[in-house]
Design an enzyme around this catalytic site. Structure first.
Site, mmCIF file in Angstrom:
data_model
loop_
_atom_site.group_PDB
_atom_site.id
_atom_site.type_symbol
_atom_site.label_atom_id
_atom_site.label_comp_id
_atom_site.label_asym_id
_atom_site.label_seq_id
_atom_site.Cartn_x
_atom_site.Cartn_y
_atom_site.Cartn_z
ATOM 1 N N SER A 67 0.859 -1.221 0.306
ATOM 2 C CA SER A 67 0.526 0.295 0.162
ATOM 3 C C SER A 67 1.110 1.125 0.295
ATOM 4 O O SER A 67 1.360 1.505 -1.306
ATOM 5 C CB SER A 67 -0.901 0.174 1.331
ATOM 6 O OG SER A 67 -2.045 0.979 1.147
ATOM 7 N N HIS A 170 -8.332 1.358 -0.076
ATOM 8 C CA HIS A 170 -8.337 0.157 -0.938
ATOM 9 C C HIS A 170 -9.664 0.403 -1.031
ATOM 10 O O HIS A 170 -10.371 -1.815 -1.680
ATOM 11 C CB HIS A 170 -6.991 -0.830 -0.581
ATOM 12 C CG HIS A 170 -6.039 -0.343 -0.806
ATOM 13 N ND1 HIS A 170 -5.292 -0.176 -1.193
ATOM 14 C CD2 HIS A 170 -5.369 -0.037 0.953
ATOM 15 C CE1 HIS A 170 -3.822 -0.098 -1.283
ATOM 16 N NE2 HIS A 170 -4.196 0.070 -0.030
#
Length: 271
Positions: A67, A170
């Site tokens: 990420s 996300h």
């Protein structure tokens, strides 16, 4: 040819460590006297750790980031400049915080059930929720509206834990933030990576500047496919994974029963 050493960079949820005067100066250049965004503190700490590792002669053959960690990986690869990286991460923090205020949500980690079981529960849930992180064969993170998270968690076995994050990362809840990041990324100059990057979205090997730009653009809405990253490392012949962080990512290697890689946090290497 085997790429024996991989360096990986953690994302949010990691405690940031001490930052050198050089990196602290850059942070202050980006944010002035204001509060340092959490994501920027993690990025600066990861980069600082990487600098220290490199000073000890550690040179990765391949890098990856989880990420937020993909920004540090892009810097370590030689694709993204340090100042540009710091500014992008500070803006990423701002945009994601704003998106989380506009569309509140959260994230829950589910430990034990395989990803297929979690996906089935997500796909049959009426409320807004997605599978956001495929961390290991037995650890999946779901992201979305709080009620939907609770419903999915109730219908699957295993252990569950709410993550201490600001929003539903996300997931489609980050659409506004993703649009803002896409604009910012078009304004930044990227180079072809000198060290290949394994994409956290699908395990693909990124070797061109445009590939890196697309990966950073799309990651905010896409699930983190860390299982695919580890499997790619195995296919490349990686023998050791060193994390420029506290060790969360290397501890996850224990769940990969058919993958033989040594994992170490940077602190072990630098001690």
């Amino acid at each position: 040819m085997a790429l024996r050493l991989a360096v990986v960079f953690p994302g949010q949820g990691t405690a940031s460590g001490e930052v050198s005067s050089e990196l602290w100066g850059l942070v202050r250049c980006v944010v002035g006297d204001g509060t340092v965004p959490y994501q920027l503190s993690v990025f600066a700490s990861s980069v600082d750790t990487f600098h220290e590792m490199r000073g000890r002669g550690v040179e990765p053959a391949v890098v990856a980031g989880h990420s937020l960690g993909e920004y540090a990986a892009a810097y370590a690869s030689g694709s993204l400049g340090l100042e540009d990286g710091a500014r992008l991460v500070a803006e990423r923090d701002r945009l994601m915080t704003e998106a989380s205020r506009e569309t509140p949500g959260g994230m829950t980690v589910i430990i034990g059930p395989g990803p297929r079981e979690v996906l089935e529960a997500v796909e049959t849930e009426d409320g807004p929720v997605v599978a956001a992180n495929f961390n290991t064969p037995r650890q999946t993170v779901i992201s979305g509206e709080e009620g939907a998270l609770a419903d999915v968690a109730e219908r699957v076995g295993g252990k569950k834990r709410k993550l201490d994050v600001a929003g539903a990362f996300h997931s489609p809840f980050m659409q506004g933030a993703a649009v803002g990041m896409e604009r910012l990324l078009t304004e930044v100059s990227l180079e072809d990576p000198k060290v290949p990057i394994v994409s956290g979205m699908d395990g693909a090997i990124l070797t061109k500047a445009d590939d890196v730009r697309l990966a950073l653009r799309d990651q905010m809405l896409s699930p983190v496919q860390w299982v695919a990253v580890v499997e790619r490392f195995a296919a490349l012949g990686v023998e050791e994974v060193v994390e420029a962080g506290g060790g969360t990512l290397v501890r996850m290697l224990r769940d990969f029963k058919n993958v033989e890689m040594r994992g170490r946090a940077a602190g072990e290497m630098l001690a």
